[in-house]
Design an enzyme around this catalytic site. Structure first.
Site, PDB file in Angstrom:
ATOM      1  N   ALA A  42       1.290  -1.454  -0.238  1.00  0.00           N
ATOM      2  CA  ALA A  42      -0.124   0.359   0.528  1.00  0.00           C
ATOM      3  C   ALA A  42       0.484   1.114  -0.117  1.00  0.00           C
ATOM      4  O   ALA A  42       0.543   2.247  -0.092  1.00  0.00           O
ATOM      5  CB  ALA A  42      -0.678   0.042   1.485  1.00  0.00           C
ATOM      6  N   ILE A  44       3.023   2.157  -1.789  1.00  0.00           N
ATOM      7  CA  ILE A  44       3.964   3.119  -2.754  1.00  0.00           C
ATOM      8  C   ILE A  44       2.456   3.619  -4.116  1.00  0.00           C
ATOM      9  O   ILE A  44       2.568   4.623  -4.616  1.00  0.00           O
ATOM     10  CB  ILE A  44       3.652   1.874  -3.899  1.00  0.00           C
ATOM     11  N   PRO A  51      -4.483   5.362   1.474  1.00  0.00           N
ATOM     12  CA  PRO A  51      -4.392   5.546   2.591  1.00  0.00           C
ATOM     13  C   PRO A  51      -3.421   3.907   3.107  1.00  0.00           C
ATOM     14  O   PRO A  51      -4.130   3.453   1.839  1.00  0.00           O
ATOM     15  CB  PRO A  51      -5.117   5.541   3.520  1.00  0.00           C
ATOM     16  N   ASP A  52      -3.078   3.685   2.941  1.00  0.00           N
ATOM     17  CA  ASP A  52      -2.199   2.444   3.668  1.00  0.00           C
ATOM     18  C   ASP A  52      -2.947   1.446   4.571  1.00  0.00           C
ATOM     19  O   ASP A  52      -3.735   1.912   5.175  1.00  0.00           O
ATOM     20  CB  ASP A  52      -1.073   2.262   3.949  1.00  0.00           C
ATOM     21  N   PHE A  53      -2.617   0.771   5.220  1.00  0.00           N
ATOM     22  CA  PHE A  53      -3.505  -0.083   6.212  1.00  0.00           C
ATOM     23  C   PHE A  53      -3.192   0.348   7.530  1.00  0.00           C
ATOM     24  O   PHE A  53      -4.059  -0.185   8.626  1.00  0.00           O
ATOM     25  CB  PHE A  53      -3.488  -1.503   6.038  1.00  0.00           C
ATOM     26  N   ARG A  54      -1.447  -0.160   8.047  1.00  0.00           N
ATOM     27  CA  ARG A  54      -1.226  -0.111   9.573  1.00  0.00           C
ATOM     28  C   ARG A  54      -0.342   0.891   9.692  1.00  0.00           C
ATOM     29  O   ARG A  54       0.045   0.967  11.138  1.00  0.00           O
ATOM     30  CB  ARG A  54      -0.443  -1.097   9.580  1.00  0.00           C
ATOM     31  N   ASN A 130      -1.633  -4.409  -3.597  1.00  0.00           N
ATOM     32  CA  ASN A 130      -2.670  -3.909  -3.963  1.00  0.00           C
ATOM     33  C   ASN A 130      -3.971  -3.993  -4.845  1.00  0.00           C
ATOM     34  O   ASN A 130      -3.272  -4.610  -5.650  1.00  0.00           O
ATOM     35  CB  ASN A 130      -1.990  -2.186  -4.500  1.00  0.00           C
ATOM     36  N   ILE A 131      -4.639  -3.208  -4.709  1.00  0.00           N
ATOM     37  CA  ILE A 131      -6.146  -3.879  -4.802  1.00  0.00           C
ATOM     38  C   ILE A 131      -6.606  -2.504  -6.086  1.00  0.00           C
ATOM     39  O   ILE A 131      -7.733  -2.744  -6.278  1.00  0.00           O
ATOM     40  CB  ILE A 131      -7.612  -4.317  -4.658  1.00  0.00           C
ATOM     41  N   ASP A 132      -5.808  -1.306  -6.171  1.00  0.00           N
ATOM     42  CA  ASP A 132      -6.390   0.086  -7.536  1.00  0.00           C
ATOM     43  C   ASP A 132      -5.556  -0.393  -8.687  1.00  0.00           C
ATOM     44  O   ASP A 132      -6.541   0.503  -8.861  1.00  0.00           O
ATOM     45  CB  ASP A 132      -5.702   0.396  -6.152  1.00  0.00           C
ATOM     46  N   HIS A 149      -3.613  -9.851  -4.261  1.00  0.00           N
ATOM     47  CA  HIS A 149      -4.684 -10.179  -3.177  1.00  0.00           C
ATOM     48  C   HIS A 149      -5.567  -9.959  -4.076  1.00  0.00           C
ATOM     49  O   HIS A 149      -6.345  -9.247  -3.379  1.00  0.00           O
ATOM     50  CB  HIS A 149      -4.965  -9.340  -1.770  1.00  0.00           C
ATOM     51  N   CYS A 160     -20.886 -18.900  -3.571  1.00  0.00           N
ATOM     52  CA  CYS A 160     -21.268 -19.677  -4.861  1.00  0.00           C
ATOM     53  C   CYS A 160     -19.645 -19.684  -6.381  1.00  0.00           C
ATOM     54  O   CYS A 160     -19.803 -20.380  -7.231  1.00  0.00           O
ATOM     55  CB  CYS A 160     -22.782 -20.015  -6.330  1.00  0.00           C
ATOM     56  N   CYS A 181     -26.268 -12.259  -5.855  1.00  0.00           N
ATOM     57  CA  CYS A 181     -26.456 -13.433  -6.843  1.00  0.00           C
ATOM     58  C   CYS A 181     -27.350 -13.524  -7.921  1.00  0.00           C
ATOM     59  O   CYS A 181     -28.405 -14.542  -7.624  1.00  0.00           O
ATOM     60  CB  CYS A 181     -25.356 -14.480  -6.785  1.00  0.00           C
ATOM     61  N   CYS A 184     -27.663 -17.858  -6.771  1.00  0.00           N
ATOM     62  CA  CYS A 184     -27.822 -18.677  -5.558  1.00  0.00           C
ATOM     63  C   CYS A 184     -28.509 -17.342  -4.914  1.00  0.00           C
ATOM     64  O   CYS A 184     -28.721 -18.053  -3.219  1.00  0.00           O
ATOM     65  CB  CYS A 184     -26.449 -19.297  -4.949  1.00  0.00           C
ATOM     66  N   THR A 225       5.744  -1.509   2.231  1.00  0.00           N
ATOM     67  CA  THR A 225       4.421  -3.083   2.299  1.00  0.00           C
ATOM     68  C   THR A 225       5.082  -3.071   3.594  1.00  0.00           C
ATOM     69  O   THR A 225       6.639  -2.849   3.807  1.00  0.00           O
ATOM     70  CB  THR A 225       4.652  -4.055   1.193  1.00  0.00           C
ATOM     71  N   ASN A 249      11.003   1.419   2.548  1.00  0.00           N
ATOM     72  CA  ASN A 249       9.579   1.825   3.203  1.00  0.00           C
ATOM     73  C   ASN A 249      10.212   3.103   4.206  1.00  0.00           C
ATOM     74  O   ASN A 249      11.272   3.410   4.242  1.00  0.00           O
ATOM     75  CB  ASN A 249       9.474   0.863   4.161  1.00  0.00           C
TER      76      ASN A 249
HETATM   77  P1  OAD Z   1       0.025  -1.611   5.221  1.00  0.00           P
HETATM   78  O1  OAD Z   1      -0.151  -0.746   5.581  1.00  0.00           O
HETATM   79  O2  OAD Z   1       0.500  -2.892   5.915  1.00  0.00           O
HETATM   80  O3  OAD Z   1       1.909  -1.221   5.569  1.00  0.00           O
HETATM   81  C1  OAD Z   1       2.491  -0.523   4.691  1.00  0.00           C
HETATM   82  C2  OAD Z   1       3.709   0.017   4.458  1.00  0.00           C
HETATM   83  O4  OAD Z   1       3.893   1.424   3.350  1.00  0.00           O
HETATM   84  C3  OAD Z   1       3.954   0.302   5.643  1.00  0.00           C
HETATM   85  O5  OAD Z   1       5.590  -0.478   6.501  1.00  0.00           O
HETATM   86  C4  OAD Z   1       4.179   1.919   5.742  1.00  0.00           C
HETATM   87  O6  OAD Z   1       5.648   2.118   6.624  1.00  0.00           O
HETATM   88  C5  OAD Z   1       4.673   2.105   4.714  1.00  0.00           C
HETATM   89  N1  OAD Z   1       4.487   3.619   3.595  1.00  0.00           N
HETATM   90  C6  OAD Z   1       3.521   4.281   4.319  1.00  0.00           C
HETATM   91  N2  OAD Z   1       3.664   4.948   2.797  1.00  0.00           N
HETATM   92  C7  OAD Z   1       5.064   5.262   2.424  1.00  0.00           C
HETATM   93  C8  OAD Z   1       5.317   5.807   1.523  1.00  0.00           C
HETATM   94  N3  OAD Z   1       5.280   7.381   1.109  1.00  0.00           N
HETATM   95  N4  OAD Z   1       6.573   5.578   1.071  1.00  0.00           N
HETATM   96  C9  OAD Z   1       7.159   4.522   1.876  1.00  0.00           C
HETATM   97  N5  OAD Z   1       6.683   3.639   2.595  1.00  0.00           N
HETATM   98  C10 OAD Z   1       5.721   3.737   2.633  1.00  0.00           C
HETATM   99  O7  OAD Z   1      -0.119  -2.593   4.081  1.00  0.00           O
HETATM  100  P2  OAD Z   1       0.823  -3.710   3.239  1.00  0.00           P
HETATM  101  O8  OAD Z   1       2.083  -4.096   3.706  1.00  0.00           O
HETATM  102  O9  OAD Z   1       0.018  -3.150   1.471  1.00  0.00           O
HETATM  103  O10 OAD Z   1      -4.171  -7.286   2.978  1.00  0.00           O
HETATM  104  O11 OAD Z   1      -0.808  -4.365   4.053  1.00  0.00           O
HETATM  105  C11 OAD Z   1      -0.623  -5.712   3.685  1.00  0.00           C
HETATM  106  C12 OAD Z   1      -1.841  -6.257   3.353  1.00  0.00           C
HETATM  107  O12 OAD Z   1      -2.470  -5.607   4.698  1.00  0.00           O
HETATM  108  C13 OAD Z   1      -2.850  -5.790   2.614  1.00  0.00           C
HETATM  109  O13 OAD Z   1      -3.392  -6.245   1.147  1.00  0.00           O
HETATM  110  C14 OAD Z   1      -4.363  -6.294   2.678  1.00  0.00           C
HETATM  111  C15 OAD Z   1      -3.880  -5.789   4.751  1.00  0.00           C
HETATM  112  O14 OAD Z   1      -4.944  -6.667   5.588  1.00  0.00           O
HETATM  113  C16 OAD Z   1      -6.158  -7.656   2.552  1.00  0.00           C
HETATM  114  O15 OAD Z   1      -6.977  -7.116   2.486  1.00  0.00           O
HETATM  115  C17 OAD Z   1      -6.462  -9.282   2.814  1.00  0.00           C
HETATM  116 ZN    ZN Z   2     -24.256 -17.547  -5.929  1.00  0.00          ZN
END
Ligand code: OAD
Ligand code: ZN
Length: 336
Positions: A42, A44, A51-54, A130-132, A149, A160, A181, A184, A225, A249
């Site tokens: 997220a 990137i 927004p990212d997730f964490r 990423n799903i974007d 993902h 189904c 659906c 079903c 990530t 990162n």
């Molecule tokens: P996270 O939000 O877990 O991690 C994003 C990482 O990018 C973090 O380590 C941030 O510090 C870093 N970051 C944020 N902005 C940045 C920037 N401008 N430059 C460099 N680094 C930056 O997101 P993902 O690792 O993608 O899954 O999360 C993995 C999966 O967790 C997602 O695909 C999603 C989520 O649950 C599902 O929904 C199944």
């Molecule tokens: Zn169905």
């Protein structure tokens, strides 16, 4: 291990002249670096406004976007399959308001850099969580992208599996309806992988084949990530022993381990004694990528890629041509 792989692992070790940006650029310019794989998350897309997730405060799991739904046991349940089957309301509501990038969301410098890598014939695979679909919008060839993902481009029934029109589903959700659906009566959802679901077929196939592109790569770039989610995080160990791994990162991520470098996998080792291949380039990824492009002498070409994209955007009246870029999808999926 086959002969080719053995040769590769023996000749490819200790290739980084230094464990920093200069060393990475120098290695990328050498003939040893012909096959680059990228793993992204997220981070990137953050500079594109998604927004990212964490991240603390701004990450989806820490922001109002998910904490507003008091019925969710934890913010992560927004993307939990079992929870979704019992209660679709929080996800649909989140989907309608917060999940989609807007029609004017644009790929970032990092995405454009990856397109350039591909144009130069250096990119063998981009594994994105990423799903974007911004990789596709940036013009990376679909056969080089593995959406680990899933993506918002297609949709299907959560019960189904019957596929449905992603755009029609999105419109129903935005009108406040419940898309069901026709076969079903189950709830429909975009083909993004929820916790508790199987990964997309293409990813499982790659895993069965033991990730051939990763096994044969000369450089792994891991960008934006947290490496918090498996099996994606474990992909960093699929590259050959000795293959340089560069982590771009905002902060140190994953399970680095202090002490001596044993190269057994499972951790990255910047700072560890004996580390010869893992590099952390800490900071905003667009800024680091621009620095890298500059060291590589690629700035003009990178600007050219951006100009080409902006030109296409102008021709489309300021809107990103999602439909044209989503191979295998009949429908644009961003909001009108
Ligand atoms: P996270 O939000 O877990 O991690 C994003 C990482 O990018 C973090 O380590 C941030 O510090 C870093 N970051 C944020 N902005 C940045 C920037 N401008 N430059 C460099 N680094 C930056 O997101 P993902 O690792 O993608 O899954 O999360 C993995 C999966 O967790 C997602 O695909 C999603 C989520 O649950 C599902 O929904 C199944
Ligand atoms: Zn169905």
């Amino acid at each position: 291990m086959g002969l080719a792989e053995l040769f590769h692992s023996m000749t490819n070790t200790h290739s980084l002249p230094s464990l920093d940006l200069d060393g990475v650029a120098c290695y990328m310019m050498s003939p040893k670096c012909r096959r680059i794989c990228v793993m992204a998350g997220a981070g990137i897309s953050v500079s594109a406004g998604i927004p990212d997730f964490r991240s603390i405060a701004t990450g989806i799991y820490n922001s109002k976007a998910t904490t507003a739904y008091s019925s969710l046991p934890t913010p992560q349940h927004m993307f939990d399959n079992e929870y979704f089957l019992s209660d679709q309301a929080p996800f649909y509501s989140f989907f309608a308001k917060d999940l989609f990038p807007s029609a004017t969301t644009k790929p970032t410098r990092t995405h454009h850099f990856l397109r350039l890598l591909s144009q130069k014939g250096l990119l063998t695979k981009m594994y994105t969580q990423n799903i974007d679909s911004l990789e596709r919008l940036a013009g990376l060839p679909p056969d080089k992208i593995i959406e680990v993902h899933g993506s918002l481009a297609t949709a299907s029934c959560a019960e189904c599996g019957k596929s449905c029109d992603a755009q029609r589903m999105a419109k129903t959700i935005r009108r406040g309806g419940l898309p069901t659906c026709e076969k079903c009566g189950g709830a429909q959802k975009p083909d993004i992988t929820f916790f508790g679901e199987k990964l997309p077929f293409l990813v499982r196939e790659q895993m069965k084949l033991k990730m051939p592109d990763l096994r044969n790569c000369d450089l792994l770039l891991v960008i934006g990530t947290s490496l918090a989610v498996q099996p994606f995080a474990g992909f960093i160990d699929k590259v050959p022993r000795g293959c340089p791994r560069v982590f771009v990162n905002k902060g140190a991520v994953g399970s680095g381990r202090a002490g001596e470098y044993d190269d057994k996998g499972g951790q990255h080792m910047w700072g560890a004694l004996g580390n010869y291949r893992d590099v952390l380039l800490e900071g905003e990824c667009d800024r680091i990528i621009l620095q890298l492009a500059s060291k590589l002498g690629w700035m003009d070409e990178l600007n050219g890629v951006v100009k080409e994209f902006e030109g296409e955007l102008r021709r489309n009246g300021g809107k990103v041509d999602v439909e044209g870029k989503l191979l295998g999808s009949s429908a644009p999926v961003y909001p009108d």
